[in-house]
Design an enzyme around this catalytic site. Structure first.
Site, PDB file in Angstrom:
ATOM      1  N   ASP A 174      -1.936   9.995   1.446  1.00 29.29           N
ATOM      2  CA  ASP A 174      -2.748   8.880   1.928  1.00 29.29           C
ATOM      3  C   ASP A 174      -3.685   9.431   2.994  1.00 29.29           C
ATOM      4  OD1 ASP A 174      -3.594   6.256   2.846  1.00 29.29           O
ATOM      5  OD2 ASP A 174      -1.762   5.475   1.958  1.00 29.29           O
ATOM      6  N   ASP A 225       0.864  -1.182   0.000  1.00 27.61           N
ATOM      7  CA  ASP A 225       0.000   0.000   0.000  1.00 27.61           C
ATOM      8  C   ASP A 225       0.900   1.231   0.000  1.00 27.61           C
ATOM      9  OD1 ASP A 225      -2.143   1.625  -0.049  1.00 27.61           O
ATOM     10  OD2 ASP A 225      -2.915   1.090   1.928  1.00 27.61           O
ATOM     11  N   ALA A 226       1.242   1.673  -1.198  1.00 27.88           N
ATOM     12  CA  ALA A 226       2.304   2.671  -1.372  1.00 27.88           C
ATOM     13  C   ALA A 226       1.788   3.935  -2.043  1.00 27.88           C
ATOM     14  CB  ALA A 226       3.427   2.068  -2.209  1.00 27.88           C
ATOM     15  N   LYS A 227       0.673   3.820  -2.766  1.00 21.56           N
ATOM     16  CA  LYS A 227       0.041   4.974  -3.433  1.00 21.56           C
ATOM     17  C   LYS A 227       1.047   5.763  -4.245  1.00 21.56           C
ATOM     18  CE  LYS A 227      -3.968   4.791  -0.561  1.00 21.56           C
ATOM     19  NZ  LYS A 227      -3.604   4.030   0.634  1.00 21.56           N
ATOM     20  N   ARG A 228       1.825   5.062  -5.053  1.00 19.70           N
ATOM     21  CA  ARG A 228       2.832   5.683  -5.874  1.00 19.70           C
ATOM     22  C   ARG A 228       2.246   6.181  -7.193  1.00 19.70           C
ATOM     23  NH1 ARG A 228       5.048   4.946  -1.406  1.00 19.70           N
ATOM     24  NH2 ARG A 228       7.219   4.284  -1.161  1.00 19.70           N
TER      25      ARG A 228
END
Lengths: 272, 272
Positions: free
Chosen positions: B99, A94-97
């Site tokens: 996030d 879960d890095a949201k890159r």
């Protein structure tokens, strides 16, 4: 892991539970703090206690990066532990890159090759060439933010663009990208009715759903509107499971929480 | 570093150049590959050769993460080297994070406290509560994506929302957030005319501008439309400087490229 293998695991385990590994050192049993790698040891205990009830684990990279190099070592040990001991588990970074093409390629290399995650979460704002480098990896999955579960989701994601909401436009546009079959989407559970509309756009895709439980979303409502013939849902719970207790019985209590959700899921799957 | 200190450095150096540190091991002199930490040693050489011509360095986290723990060690050594040897340099973690609130707080801790960067780039898609945790840090700066320089920018950022483009709405909305004075914005140089509109919304903010040079943007055009009374621009160049040569003279050539840009900047500043 292929999508088909994930679907099989869901059927075998009667579960579509994803456990979020967001380790905050202030919230775990304080006895762990004397260990050399408290984050990894805590994750290991949680994983060992819940691996038969969950189909996926989702380490949140922020909670590792916050501890610098030590944190990255904990992340590497955690993903290696899962891959070595529980190879049928679907793993999510879960890095949201998301960045321009050559940079996204580096992130994809970092998470798919170096760390060997099955999937990664990405942000859509920079568009096609920021996401396609992730999609190029075979049997790896790119989970793009569509409609998130936080309050700020309504700042931009639900804005009206040419008669539709932005998050729907994001879903629609992403279907035209190369290797879009490797896409999954993040859809928050806070308003279950949204799933009806979302399923019109992406009927077959897997959706990663945060916000059930602690954040107020209802599992049965999400399943009612969001489930497809292959289940198509991964329901995430982080804090509700991993912080069920701060005492010596934390793993036992985490298992009890996971079991409660898994049993609810089994009942839903049976009724379908 | 405060904004005022950054403005002073721009005046002293007659430069608003930011050098992007996106180290690809295939593109650096191959003699570095025998060293224990090629990425750090290359960055050190580039920084030593250009520190008096640039006001900012921008390590791109993807290019470090791609090498796992070793990469993070290189990142830590790079930022420490700048902070210890060139304390008047403004440092940017090009990380494009974002996030839910508690997770953004962890990212802010990682980059502002653990690594001690002056600023970080963030993505806006998740809205207010995904960005505000970064804004809470005093004398730290949060550089939010507005209009990026890649092709995919036109997938979502320029969509019409209620009569305005999404990136303008992002700019407008962000001004209402708590501690919004700590915001800067990423605005690509590919279409300089956009700066006129952007300056109507954020007249005083610093803009980090990628896309000049190799990617086709014109420095003089960007300055014509984007500069404010405090300059208000950080123009980034990565590949054009750090890969000016792959031979033993790479640092000398990097300096020559940086000098060319700095001289152009000095001329522009003088003419104002």
């Amino acid at each position: 892991m292929t999508t088909q293998q994930l679907i099989e695991q869901i059927k075998i385990k009667k579960s579509f539970l994803c456990v979020g590994l967001d380790v905050d050192l202030n919230k775990i049993p304080q006895s762990f703090l004397t260990l050399e790698d408290p984050i990894f040891e805590f994750n290991k205990a949680i994983i060992d206690a819940t691996h038969d009830l969950a189909v996926a684990y989702k380490p949140n990279t922020a909670f590792f990066e916050a501890y610098g190099i030590k944190g990255w070592m904990s992340l590497q040990k955690t993903i290696n532990y899962i891959n070595e001991n529980y190879p049928n588990i679907f793993t999510i970074a879960d890095a949201k890159r998301g960045d321009i093409g050559n940079t996204s390629s580096m992130y994809a290399k970092a998470f798919f090759e170096d760390l060997n995650f099955d999937s990664i979460t990405v942000a859509p704002y920079m568009g096609k060439d920021s996401v396609e480098p992730f999609l190029a990896f075979e049997n790896k999955h790119t989970i793009m933010l569509a409609l998130t579960s936080n309050e700020g989701a309504f700042d931009f994601q639900t804005l009206d663009v040419d008669g539709t909401e932005l998050y729907k436009r994001v879903l629609e546009t992403s279907k035209t990208w190369k290797n879009s079959a490797n896409l999954m989407y993040v859809v928050g559970a806070t308003k279950a009715e949204y799933f009806t509309e979302i399923r019109k756009i992406v009927p077959d895709s897997f959706l990663l759903v945060p916000g059930v439980g602690a954040q107020g979303g209802s599992l049965s409502e999400v399943c009612k509107y969001g489930m497809n013939a292959n289940v198509g849902l991964l329901i995430n719970s982080s804090r509700g499971i991993i912080y069920a207790s701060k005492e010596a019985d934390f793993a036992e209590k985490a298992r009890a929480e996971a079991l409660k959700i898994q049993q609810e899921m089994a009942a839903i799957l049976e009724s379908k």
